[in-house]
Design an enzyme around this catalytic site. Structure first.
Site, short mmCIF file in Angstrom:
data_model
loop_
_atom_site.label_atom_id
_atom_site.label_comp_id
_atom_site.label_asym_id
_atom_site.label_seq_id
_atom_site.Cartn_x
_atom_site.Cartn_y
_atom_site.Cartn_z
N ASN A 107 2.81 1.82 5.08
CA ASN A 107 2.73 0.48 3.51
C ASN A 107 3.09 -0.88 4.15
O ASN A 107 3.33 -1.42 5.61
CB ASN A 107 3.94 1.16 2.30
CG ASN A 107 5.60 0.17 2.91
OD1 ASN A 107 5.33 -0.95 2.72
ND2 ASN A 107 5.98 0.50 3.87
N PHE A 111 6.60 -6.51 -0.84
CA PHE A 111 7.85 -7.17 -1.64
C PHE A 111 7.01 -6.83 -3.44
O PHE A 111 7.20 -8.42 -3.79
CB PHE A 111 8.45 -7.90 -1.30
CG PHE A 111 9.47 -8.04 -0.41
CD1 PHE A 111 10.06 -6.87 0.44
CD2 PHE A 111 10.02 -9.18 0.39
CE1 PHE A 111 10.56 -6.42 1.34
CE2 PHE A 111 11.16 -8.55 1.42
CZ PHE A 111 11.72 -7.19 1.93
N SER A 170 12.03 -5.25 6.77
CA SER A 170 11.13 -5.46 6.23
C SER A 170 9.96 -5.68 7.21
O SER A 170 9.65 -7.13 7.00
CB SER A 170 10.91 -5.30 4.84
OG SER A 170 11.31 -4.55 4.12
N ASN A 172 7.18 -6.58 6.43
CA ASN A 172 5.85 -6.62 5.66
C ASN A 172 5.31 -8.80 4.92
O ASN A 172 4.94 -9.05 4.03
CB ASN A 172 5.09 -5.95 4.60
CG ASN A 172 4.38 -4.84 5.11
OD1 ASN A 172 4.23 -4.64 6.25
ND2 ASN A 172 5.93 -3.60 4.96
N THR A 173 6.70 -8.77 5.30
CA THR A 173 6.97 -9.81 4.72
C THR A 173 6.97 -11.20 6.31
O THR A 173 7.67 -11.40 6.48
CB THR A 173 8.48 -10.88 4.02
OG1 THR A 173 7.88 -10.11 2.77
CG2 THR A 173 8.32 -12.17 3.64
N LYS A 206 20.34 -3.45 6.23
CA LYS A 206 19.04 -2.80 6.92
C LYS A 206 19.22 -3.42 7.38
O LYS A 206 17.86 -4.38 7.96
CB LYS A 206 18.62 -2.50 5.51
CG LYS A 206 17.42 -1.53 5.72
CD LYS A 206 16.81 -0.71 4.50
CE LYS A 206 15.81 0.05 4.77
NZ LYS A 206 15.06 0.59 3.67
#
Ligand SMILES: Cc1cc2nc3c(=O)[nH]c(=O)nc-3n(C[C@H](O)[C@H](O)[C@H](O)COP(=O)(O)O)c2cc1C
Length: 347
Positions: A107, A111, A170, A172-173, A206
Site C-alpha cells: 500500500n 494517510f 509509515s 508513504n509520507t 510504532k
C-alpha cells in the site's frame, strides 16, 4: 465459514473498492455485546485490561467507522487511524494492491483520512462496548511543523482513546520515517509527552522494521528516556524480499507473509535491548495461532494483524484465539502473560 464464498467476489474488485465494500458491510452489523473474554487470554498491559491478545492493526479502519464491530470477530482491541489533524486525500489511486501469490499487500495510501475533528464527532457518538480502542496519530503531509501535529493529535484524541500510538513509521509520507532519528525522535517524544500532560493516556510508539542496529539503540534509549508506555513492532517494510505476484514492483509498504521474519527479528532485537522494561506489541505477517504464539514467546505482550485478514476473513482473530488457548494448555500455561518472552534470551 462464509468468507471463502465471498473472497473470490471481493478479489475481482479493485483492492480499495473491496475494502470500502467490506467496511460498508461491517458497518451494518448489529452492535450487540462481544463474547465474554476467556480467562486464559485476558491480559493487563500498561494498566489496560485487554480481553484478548490479538488486535486489529492500524490502517483497516482509519476513521473509526467499524472499530467496535471488530470486537465481535475475536479482536481483543482495535487500533484506529492513522488520523491526522486535518483531513487529507492521500496518494492518487491505485494505491492498494493484493499480492495473492505472496499472501501480501502493498500500500501507498499516504494517510488518507477524514481528519481528527470528524473522528472525534464519530467516536463520541459511537456506542462503546467497553472494549479497548487505540488511536493511531500522524502528521499531515503538507504540515510545516510535523512535531506540532503529533502534539495536536494527542490533545485531540486522548480523551477518546484507551491508548494512543505515535506513528512515525509509515513509508508513504515522504520524510516521516526521519522522525525515528535520534535528535528528531527526542524532540518529538518530548512534545508528545508534554501534550499528554496530566491526562495519563498510555502512549505507544510504532516503528518500522527497516532499522539498523544503531537505529535500534537510539530508539530504545529515546523511548526509555521519555517513558513511552509500549512499542509496536512493526509497520510495513520498504525492503523487497523475493515476491511472485504481478504487483510485486509497486511502490509502497509491503505487509503480510513476506514481512513475517523481518518483523519477528526486529521484535527480538528490541526485546534484547529493552529486556522486560517495556511492553512490546508484535505486528507483521501474523496469519495463524502458531505465529502469534511465537511472537508472544519472543517477547510480545500483544499482537496485531491486518493483511492476513484480507486472505483469511474477519474471523481470523477468533481462530487464532482458539489456537492460542490450545498452545497455552499444551505448554502448561494458564494465562497468556506467562508465555510472554519465554523464548527470549534474557528471560
Ligand atoms: C492497507 C494498509 C494500510 C495501513 N495503514 C496504516 C496506517 O494508517 N497507520 C499505521 O500505523 N499502519 C498502517 N498499516 C500497517 C499495519 O498496521 C501493520 O503494521 C502492517 O501491515 C503489518 O501487519 P500485517 O502484516 O499483519 O498487515 C497499514 C497496512 C495496510 C496493509
Amino acid at each position: 465459514m462464509i468468507y471463502p464464498f465471498f473472497r473470490p467476489l471481493l478479489f475481482r474488485l479493485d483492492a480499495e473498492k473491496a475494502h470500502h465494500l467490506t467496511l460498508a458491510a461491517l458497518k451494518w452489523l448489529p452492535a450487540g455485546t462481544p463474547a465474554e473474554p476467556d480467562s486464559a487470554l485476558s491480559t493487563i498491559v500498561v494498566g489496560i485490561h485487554f480481553p484478548g491478545p490479538v488486535g486489529l492493526a492500524a490502517g483497516f479502519d482509519k476513521d473509526g467507522i467499524v472499530a467496535e464491530k471488530m470486537h465481535h470477530f475475536g479482536y481483543g482491541f482495535s487500533e484506529l487511524g492513522t488520523l491526522t489533524p486535518l483531513p487529507q486525500a492521500g496518494n492518487p489511486t491505485p494505491r492498494l494492491f493484493r499480492l495473492a501469490e505472496d499472501r501480501a499487500v502493498i500500500n501507498r495510501m499516504g494517510f488518507n483520512n477524514g481528519g481528527q475533528e470528524e473522528a472525534k464527532k464519530r467516536l463520541t457518538r459511537m456506542p462503546r462496548t467497553g472494549r479497548v480502542i487505540g488511536i493511531n496519530i500522524g502528521a499531515n503531509k503538507d504540515s510545516v511543523d510535523r512535531i506540532a501535529d503529533y502534539a495536536t493529535g494527542v490533545r485531540n484524541m486522548a480523551p477518546l482513546a484507551d491508548y494512543l500510538t505515535v506513528n512515525i513509521s509509515s513509508p508513504n509520507t515522504p520524510g516521516l520515517r526521519a522522525l525515528q532519528d535520534r535528535k528528531a525522535l527526542d524532540e518529538l517524544l518530548g512534545a508528545v509527552m508534554d501534550a499528554r500532560g496530566a491526562d495519563l493516556t498510555p502512549i505507544f510508539l510504532k516503528v518500522a522494521p527497516d532499522l539498523e542496529p544503531a537505529d535500534i539503540d537510539d530508539i530504545a534509549q529515546c523511548v526509555t528516556d521519555h517513558k513511552i508506555d509500549a512499542l509496536i513492532i512493526s509497520n510495513t517494510t520498504i525492503t523487497s524480499p523475493p515476491l511472485h505476484s504481478r504487483h510485486a514492483g509497486e511502490a509502497g509498504g509491503l505487509s503480510g507473509a513476506p514481512l513475517h521474519d523481518l518483523a519477528l527479528q526486529r521484535l527480538r532485537d528490541f526485546r534484547a535491548k529493552l529486556g522486560t522494561a517495556m511492553p512490546l506489541i508484535g505486528a507483521g505477517g501474523i496469519s495463524n495461532a502458531e505465529q502469534a504464539y511465537a511472537r508472544i514467546r519472543a517477547g510480545a505482550s500483544l499482537v496485531q494483524l491486518y493483511s492476513a485478514m484480507v486472505y483469511e476473513g474477519p474471523w481470523l482473530a477468533a481462530h487464532i484465539n482458539q489456537g492460542l488457548k490450545q498452545l497455552l494448555a499444551r505448554d502448561g500455561f494458564t494465562n497468556i502473560a506467562q508465555a510472554v518472552g519465554i523464548d527470549a534470551p534474557s528471560h
